[in-house]
Design an enzyme around this catalytic site. Structure first.
Site, PDB file in Angstrom:
ATOM      1  N   LYS A  15      -1.504   7.637 -15.123  1.00 23.18           N
ATOM      2  CA  LYS A  15      -2.911   7.803 -15.763  1.00 23.18           C
ATOM      3  C   LYS A  15      -3.468   6.818 -14.504  1.00 23.18           C
ATOM      4  O   LYS A  15      -4.684   7.091 -15.012  1.00 23.18           O
ATOM      5  CB  LYS A  15      -1.695   5.896 -16.179  1.00 23.18           C
ATOM      6  N   ARG A  88       1.174  -3.780 -22.461  1.00 22.68           N
ATOM      7  CA  ARG A  88       1.848  -2.904 -21.943  1.00 22.68           C
ATOM      8  C   ARG A  88       3.447  -4.428 -22.667  1.00 22.68           C
ATOM      9  O   ARG A  88       3.857  -4.228 -22.834  1.00 22.68           O
ATOM     10  CB  ARG A  88       2.390  -3.679 -20.321  1.00 22.68           C
ATOM     11  N   ARG A 122       3.559   8.193  -3.060  1.00 22.61           N
ATOM     12  CA  ARG A 122       2.489   7.939  -3.533  1.00 22.61           C
ATOM     13  C   ARG A 122       1.738   7.097  -2.496  1.00 22.61           C
ATOM     14  O   ARG A 122       2.638   6.630  -1.525  1.00 22.61           O
ATOM     15  CB  ARG A 122       2.102   7.474  -4.532  1.00 22.61           C
ATOM     16  N   ARG A 155       2.070   1.505  -1.292  1.00 27.95           N
ATOM     17  CA  ARG A 155       2.402  -0.085  -2.582  1.00 27.95           C
ATOM     18  C   ARG A 155       3.993  -0.776  -2.059  1.00 27.95           C
ATOM     19  O   ARG A 155       4.726   0.202  -1.854  1.00 27.95           O
ATOM     20  CB  ARG A 155       2.146  -0.162  -3.925  1.00 27.95           C
TER      21      ARG A 155
HETATM   22  P1  AP5 Z   1      -0.740   7.742 -10.290  1.00 32.79           P
HETATM   23  O1  AP5 Z   1      -1.874   8.060 -11.494  1.00 32.79           O
HETATM   24  O2  AP5 Z   1      -0.668   7.115  -9.518  1.00 32.79           O
HETATM   25  O3  AP5 Z   1       0.217   7.034 -11.731  1.00 32.79           O
HETATM   26  P2  AP5 Z   1      -0.024   5.668 -12.479  1.00 32.79           P
HETATM   27  O4  AP5 Z   1       0.298   6.036 -13.867  1.00 32.79           O
HETATM   28  O5  AP5 Z   1      -0.956   5.328 -12.426  1.00 32.79           O
HETATM   29  O6  AP5 Z   1       1.234   4.716 -11.681  1.00 32.79           O
HETATM   30  P3  AP5 Z   1       2.219   3.751 -11.191  1.00 32.79           P
HETATM   31  O7  AP5 Z   1       2.566   3.335 -10.690  1.00 32.79           O
HETATM   32  O8  AP5 Z   1       0.063   2.510 -11.053  1.00 32.79           O
HETATM   33  O9  AP5 Z   1       1.953   2.397 -12.959  1.00 32.79           O
HETATM   34  P4  AP5 Z   1       2.399   0.911 -13.349  1.00 32.79           P
HETATM   35  O10 AP5 Z   1       1.403   0.921 -14.535  1.00 32.79           O
HETATM   36  O11 AP5 Z   1       3.869   1.073 -12.489  1.00 32.79           O
HETATM   37  O12 AP5 Z   1       1.124   0.211 -12.202  1.00 32.79           O
HETATM   38  P5  AP5 Z   1       0.342  -0.195 -12.041  1.00 32.79           P
HETATM   39  O13 AP5 Z   1      -0.497  -0.802 -10.366  1.00 32.79           O
HETATM   40  O14 AP5 Z   1      -0.841  -0.381 -13.821  1.00 32.79           O
HETATM   41  O15 AP5 Z   1      -0.039   8.474 -10.088  1.00 32.79           O
HETATM   42  C1  AP5 Z   1       1.836   8.609  -8.916  1.00 32.79           C
HETATM   43  C2  AP5 Z   1       1.676   9.573  -7.838  1.00 32.79           C
HETATM   44  O16 AP5 Z   1       1.438  10.821  -8.309  1.00 32.79           O
HETATM   45  C3  AP5 Z   1       0.503   9.419  -7.344  1.00 32.79           C
HETATM   46  O17 AP5 Z   1       1.241  10.045  -6.034  1.00 32.79           O
HETATM   47  C4  AP5 Z   1      -0.125  11.220  -8.028  1.00 32.79           C
HETATM   48  O18 AP5 Z   1      -1.004  11.853  -6.407  1.00 32.79           O
HETATM   49  C5  AP5 Z   1       0.596  11.222  -8.365  1.00 32.79           C
HETATM   50  N1  AP5 Z   1       0.115  12.702  -9.517  1.00 32.79           N
HETATM   51  C6  AP5 Z   1      -0.270  12.454 -10.694  1.00 32.79           C
HETATM   52  N2  AP5 Z   1      -0.226  13.207 -11.198  1.00 32.79           N
HETATM   53  C7  AP5 Z   1       0.436  14.265 -11.071  1.00 32.79           C
HETATM   54  C8  AP5 Z   1       1.263  15.597 -11.387  1.00 32.79           C
HETATM   55  N3  AP5 Z   1       0.250  16.239 -12.739  1.00 32.79           N
HETATM   56  N4  AP5 Z   1       1.604  15.924 -10.071  1.00 32.79           N
HETATM   57  C9  AP5 Z   1       2.181  15.929  -9.097  1.00 32.79           C
HETATM   58  N5  AP5 Z   1       1.911  14.690  -9.117  1.00 32.79           N
HETATM   59  C10 AP5 Z   1       0.959  13.527  -9.909  1.00 32.79           C
HETATM   60  O19 AP5 Z   1       0.781  -1.567 -11.958  1.00 32.79           O
HETATM   61  C11 AP5 Z   1       1.489  -2.525 -11.170  1.00 32.79           C
HETATM   62  C12 AP5 Z   1       2.144  -4.235 -11.405  1.00 32.79           C
HETATM   63  O20 AP5 Z   1       1.345  -5.317 -11.932  1.00 32.79           O
HETATM   64  C13 AP5 Z   1       3.448  -3.944 -12.588  1.00 32.79           C
HETATM   65  O21 AP5 Z   1       4.183  -3.554 -12.325  1.00 32.79           O
HETATM   66  C14 AP5 Z   1       3.339  -5.545 -13.608  1.00 32.79           C
HETATM   67  O22 AP5 Z   1       4.157  -5.881 -12.304  1.00 32.79           O
HETATM   68  C15 AP5 Z   1       1.717  -5.223 -12.605  1.00 32.79           C
HETATM   69  N6  AP5 Z   1       1.047  -5.374 -13.900  1.00 32.79           N
HETATM   70  C16 AP5 Z   1      -0.046  -4.886 -14.191  1.00 32.79           C
HETATM   71  N7  AP5 Z   1      -0.767  -4.613 -14.941  1.00 32.79           N
HETATM   72  C17 AP5 Z   1      -0.301  -5.389 -15.831  1.00 32.79           C
HETATM   73  C18 AP5 Z   1       0.281  -5.767 -16.814  1.00 32.79           C
HETATM   74  N8  AP5 Z   1      -0.927  -5.298 -18.285  1.00 32.79           N
HETATM   75  N9  AP5 Z   1       1.384  -6.839 -17.825  1.00 32.79           N
HETATM   76  C19 AP5 Z   1       1.859  -7.680 -17.640  1.00 32.79           C
HETATM   77  N10 AP5 Z   1       2.024  -6.469 -15.705  1.00 32.79           N
HETATM   78  C20 AP5 Z   1       0.629  -6.029 -15.342  1.00 32.79           C
END
Ligand code: AP5
Length: 208
Positions: A15, A88, A122, A155
């Site tokens: 994402k 979410r 990552r 992270r």
């Molecule tokens: P990446 O693009 O970083 O993936 P992502 O889907 O953005 O992953 P996140 O871990 O950031 O998502 P998340 O939803 O768990 O975390 P968030 O920060 O929102 O890609 C991942 C890796 O793969 C990278 O190394 C990239 O280079 C690689 N990659 C990408 N595409 C590839 C491909 N095609 N092939 C190979 N490699 C590839 O949330 C974190 C925390 O914040 C949550 O756990 C929660 O506690 C809180 N939080 C955030 N939003 C909310 C909300 N709306 N409500 C409540 N709590 C929230």
């Protein structure tokens, strides 16, 4: 006119990677609740202090905190938006529908093994939030962000045990949104596995 797009999918499904690229190439505003919360933690704000324990354990931050944060962000944003990691929960989706009409929800389909392999390798930039992968999307210089030159970090929630909890929380709280948006006729699913370039081309076709 640019649209309002939601990126839905398990942790590590791409994402952030594709949100950044759409923002760079097509001028979308990317709103990532994860990035906003991590910045709040670094700046030791009241929201950051409240959010830290939830993020560190892989749990969701309470809906009221997230909804207030998003309301403020939307009020300051003009033009197309990619929501990365929001909504979410069904409560967050209901709240969002009061402020904006959604055009498309892109659901990244991905299996757990790939999620673990991606997230444990990552590396993230603490300053500009760019993300890299040690093998598939490595920075040009080891441990240094290509964009802003800051030192990359891993992270805290990218440890395997926490990733597994994030996956369980995703299934329990966020997956119901697939059905929610499908019933509204807004959902399209992309295969999250494949080369970053190919997936990006698919996404561009879907939204243009
Ligand atoms: P990446 O693009 O970083 O993936 P992502 O889907 O953005 O992953 P996140 O871990 O950031 O998502 P998340 O939803 O768990 O975390 P968030 O920060 O929102 O890609 C991942 C890796 O793969 C990278 O190394 C990239 O280079 C690689 N990659 C990408 N595409 C590839 C491909 N095609 N092939 C190979 N490699 C590839 O949330 C974190 C925390 O914040 C949550 O756990 C929660 O506690 C809180 N939080 C955030 N939003 C909310 C909300 N709306 N409500 C409540 N709590 C929230």
């Amino acid at each position: 006119m640019k649209s309002i797009i939601i990126f839905l999918g398990p942790p590590g499904s791409g994402k952030g990677t594709h949100g950044d690229r759409l923002s760079k190439e097509l001028g979308y505003n990317k709103i990532s609740t994860g990035d906003i919360l991590r910045e709040s933690i670094r700046n030791k704000t009241t929201i950051g202090n409240k959010a830290k324990k939830f993020i560190d354990s892989g749990e969701l931050v309470p809906d009221d905190i997230i909804i207030n944060l998003i309301k403020e962000k939307i009020s300051k944003t003009k033009g197309g938006i990619i929501f990365d990691g929001f909504p979410r929960t069904v409560e967050q989706a209901d709240a969002l529908s009061q402020y904006l009409d959604i055009d498309t929800v892109i659901n990244f389909d991905m299996n757990d093994d790939e999620v673990i392999s991606r997230l444990t390798k990552r590396r993230s930039c603490p300053k500009c939030n760019a993300v890299y992968h040690l093998i598939y999307n490595a920075p040009l210089r080891s441990k240094i962000c290509d964009i802003c030159g800051s030192e990359l970090y891993q992270r805290d929630d990218d440890r395997e045990e926490t990733i597994r909890n994030r996956l369980a929380v995703y299934r329990d709280k966020t997956m119901p949104l697939i059905d929610y948006y499908n019933k509204k006729g807004l959902l399209v699913t992309v295969n999250g596995i494949g080369s970053i370039d190919k997936i990006f081309e698919n996404i561009k076709e879907l939204i243009q």
